[in-house]
Design an enzyme around this catalytic site. Sequence first.
Site, PDB file in Angstrom:
ATOM      1  CE1 TYR A   1      -0.453  -2.052   8.115  1.00  0.00           C
ATOM      2  CE2 TYR A   1      -1.944  -3.898   8.464  1.00  0.00           C
ATOM      3  CZ  TYR A   1      -0.655  -3.388   8.402  1.00  0.00           C
ATOM      4  OH  TYR A   1       0.408  -4.218   8.638  1.00  0.00           O
TER       5      TYR A   1
ATOM      6  CB  SER B   1      -0.378  -7.430   6.908  1.00  0.00           C
ATOM      7  OG  SER B   1      -1.338  -7.648   7.916  1.00  0.00           O
TER       8      SER B   1
ATOM      9  CE  LYS C   1       1.626  -3.800   5.448  1.00  0.00           C
ATOM     10  NZ  LYS C   1       3.070  -3.835   5.181  1.00  0.00           N
TER      11      LYS C   1
HETATM   12  N1  LIG Z   1       3.282  -5.861  14.128  1.00  0.00           N
HETATM   13  C1  LIG Z   1       2.292  -6.561  13.557  1.00  0.00           C
HETATM   14  O1  LIG Z   1       1.350  -7.044  14.236  1.00  0.00           O
HETATM   15  C2  LIG Z   1       2.309  -6.819  12.075  1.00  0.00           C
HETATM   16  C3  LIG Z   1       1.409  -7.750  11.553  1.00  0.00           C
HETATM   17  C4  LIG Z   1       1.420  -7.985  10.175  1.00  0.00           C
HETATM   18  C5  LIG Z   1       2.292  -7.310   9.360  1.00  0.00           C
HETATM   19  N2  LIG Z   1       3.152  -6.390   9.891  1.00  0.00           N
HETATM   20  C6  LIG Z   1       4.055  -5.712   8.968  1.00  0.00           C
HETATM   21  O2  LIG Z   1       5.382  -5.958   9.383  1.00  0.00           O
HETATM   22  C7  LIG Z   1       6.208  -4.849   9.035  1.00  0.00           C
HETATM   23  C8  LIG Z   1       6.962  -4.370  10.262  1.00  0.00           C
HETATM   24  O3  LIG Z   1       6.035  -4.046  11.286  1.00  0.00           O
HETATM   25  P1  LIG Z   1       6.522  -3.723  12.774  1.00  0.00           P
HETATM   26  O4  LIG Z   1       5.442  -4.142  13.708  1.00  0.00           O
HETATM   27  O5  LIG Z   1       7.896  -4.229  12.944  1.00  0.00           O
HETATM   28  O6  LIG Z   1       6.541  -2.104  12.709  1.00  0.00           O
HETATM   29  P2  LIG Z   1       7.288  -1.026  13.619  1.00  0.00           P
HETATM   30  O7  LIG Z   1       7.906  -1.657  14.827  1.00  0.00           O
HETATM   31  O8  LIG Z   1       6.334   0.118  13.806  1.00  0.00           O
HETATM   32  O9  LIG Z   1       8.478  -0.538  12.655  1.00  0.00           O
HETATM   33  C9  LIG Z   1       8.225   0.219  11.519  1.00  0.00           C
HETATM   34  C10 LIG Z   1       9.575   0.608  10.943  1.00  0.00           C
HETATM   35  O10 LIG Z   1       9.379   1.314   9.725  1.00  0.00           O
HETATM   36  C11 LIG Z   1      10.151   2.527   9.782  1.00  0.00           C
HETATM   37  N3  LIG Z   1       9.502   3.504   8.914  1.00  0.00           N
HETATM   38  C12 LIG Z   1       8.235   4.002   9.000  1.00  0.00           C
HETATM   39  N4  LIG Z   1       8.032   4.900   8.013  1.00  0.00           N
HETATM   40  C13 LIG Z   1       9.182   4.953   7.284  1.00  0.00           C
HETATM   41  C14 LIG Z   1       9.594   5.702   6.145  1.00  0.00           C
HETATM   42  N5  LIG Z   1       8.777   6.598   5.549  1.00  0.00           N
HETATM   43  N6  LIG Z   1      10.849   5.498   5.658  1.00  0.00           N
HETATM   44  C15 LIG Z   1      11.696   4.618   6.262  1.00  0.00           C
HETATM   45  N7  LIG Z   1      11.355   3.887   7.336  1.00  0.00           N
HETATM   46  C16 LIG Z   1      10.110   4.058   7.844  1.00  0.00           C
HETATM   47  C17 LIG Z   1      10.172   2.894  11.270  1.00  0.00           C
HETATM   48  O11 LIG Z   1      11.230   3.748  11.640  1.00  0.00           O
HETATM   49  P3  LIG Z   1      11.068   5.389  11.585  1.00  0.00           P
HETATM   50  O12 LIG Z   1       9.751   5.689  12.241  1.00  0.00           O
HETATM   51  O13 LIG Z   1      12.268   5.912  12.323  1.00  0.00           O
HETATM   52  O14 LIG Z   1      11.111   5.752  10.153  1.00  0.00           O
HETATM   53  C18 LIG Z   1      10.396   1.500  11.848  1.00  0.00           C
HETATM   54  O15 LIG Z   1      11.752   1.130  11.728  1.00  0.00           O
HETATM   55  C19 LIG Z   1       5.268  -3.801   8.442  1.00  0.00           C
HETATM   56  O16 LIG Z   1       5.287  -3.910   7.034  1.00  0.00           O
HETATM   57  C20 LIG Z   1       3.905  -4.208   8.961  1.00  0.00           C
HETATM   58  O17 LIG Z   1       2.876  -3.768   8.117  1.00  0.00           O
HETATM   59  C21 LIG Z   1       3.186  -6.125  11.238  1.00  0.00           C
END
Ligand SMILES: NC(=O)c1ccc[n+]([C@@H]2O[C@H](COP(=O)([O-])OP(=O)(O)OC[C@H]3O[C@@H](n4cnc5c(N)ncnc54)[C@H](OP(=O)(O)O)[C@@H]3O)[C@@H](O)[C@H]2O)c1
Length: 268
Positions: free
Chosen positions: A166, A153, A170
């Site tokens: 958080y 991130s 990261k």
């Molecule tokens: N969205 C943003 O603005 C943003 C910005 C920068 C970076 N990121 C990074 O991008 C990545 C994806 O983010 P996103 O926004 O797509 O998140 P998201 O929609 O909340 O998805 C998170 C995923 O991780 C799974 N998960 C959570 N805990 C888990 C565990 N213990 N074991 C296995 N699976 C697990 C969740 O499914 P379950 O809950 O069913 O396990 C879900 O599939 C993350 O690394 C995040 O830090 C996001």
Amino acid sequence: VTALEWGTARIPGLGLETRALVTGGTGAIGREVALALIQLGATVGVIARSEARVGAVAAELDALGPGRAVPLAADVVDLDSMRRAADALAGDRGLDLVVNAAAVGTTAKPFHEIPEAEIDAMLAVNVKGPMIVAQACLPHLERARGAIVNVSSIAAHAAHAGHGAYGPTKAAVNRLTVQLAVDLGPAGIRANSVSPGQTPTRLRSWDEAPGGEPEVATSKVVGADGIPLRRRGELDDYVGAILFLGSAMARYITGVDIPVEGGALVAL
Ligand SMILES: NC(=O)c1ccc[n+]([C@@H]2O[C@H](COP(=O)([O-])OP(=O)(O)OC[C@H]3O[C@@H](n4cnc5c(N)ncnc54)[C@H](OP(=O)(O)O)[C@@H]3O)[C@@H](O)[C@H]2O)c1
């Protein structure tokens, strides 16, 4: 922004023979990466904790082939469950690509008010998780001389006010990427990361039930005015950098992080 058509793309090293595992494959970014890989013809293991959602998303993605989606419910902080998932997907073939997109986020709050349970959950899923996934996948990555791409991130590079747990997790992901590059490079395994900017999807909170539907456009995001490209990120924006690092185009690149944030980190 025009949607990218991965089905018509040809990417060296990513195609019908590719076997890839995507953690957080039911989440916003992970699902998009899994979809692109499936459109390129790959066999993709969709990993998340919620069995119901893993099954539903894998079925939906599988129908969009030519590639295949394999539902694999597993918890990234549990080595046994990750080993079972990686072994089932890899078989004798090995793993070409592991994308770590699973993570948990949280709402902004004053540093002294961050609950201890929130600190524990974030360190576990965001930091221990990619370590466990790397351990579980190691023999299979070794066989295929594969690649790891960690989804980090911009919070690894700059501090967002109120995200005291958080951001440090990261930063640890980026440091882990470098460590993996050094330790696994001699076995032919590359490790890199991509740092997405803030996206109008919401990273689910640490205390929500697994598999909850992400709410769209509720995250507290910076205004587009501070971003040189004058827009926030779309899910499609991150897929290209992740596929590049996972492909043969990046075969001599390891230990790097690519920020994908419209220039937000270089603007004053
Ligand atoms: N969205 C943003 O603005 C943003 C910005 C920068 C970076 N990121 C990074 O991008 C990545 C994806 O983010 P996103 O926004 O797509 O998140 P998201 O929609 O909340 O998805 C998170 C995923 O991780 C799974 N998960 C959570 N805990 C888990 C565990 N213990 N074991 C296995 N699976 C697990 C969740 O499914 P379950 O809950 O069913 O396990 C879900 O599939 C993350 O690394 C995040 O830090 C996001």
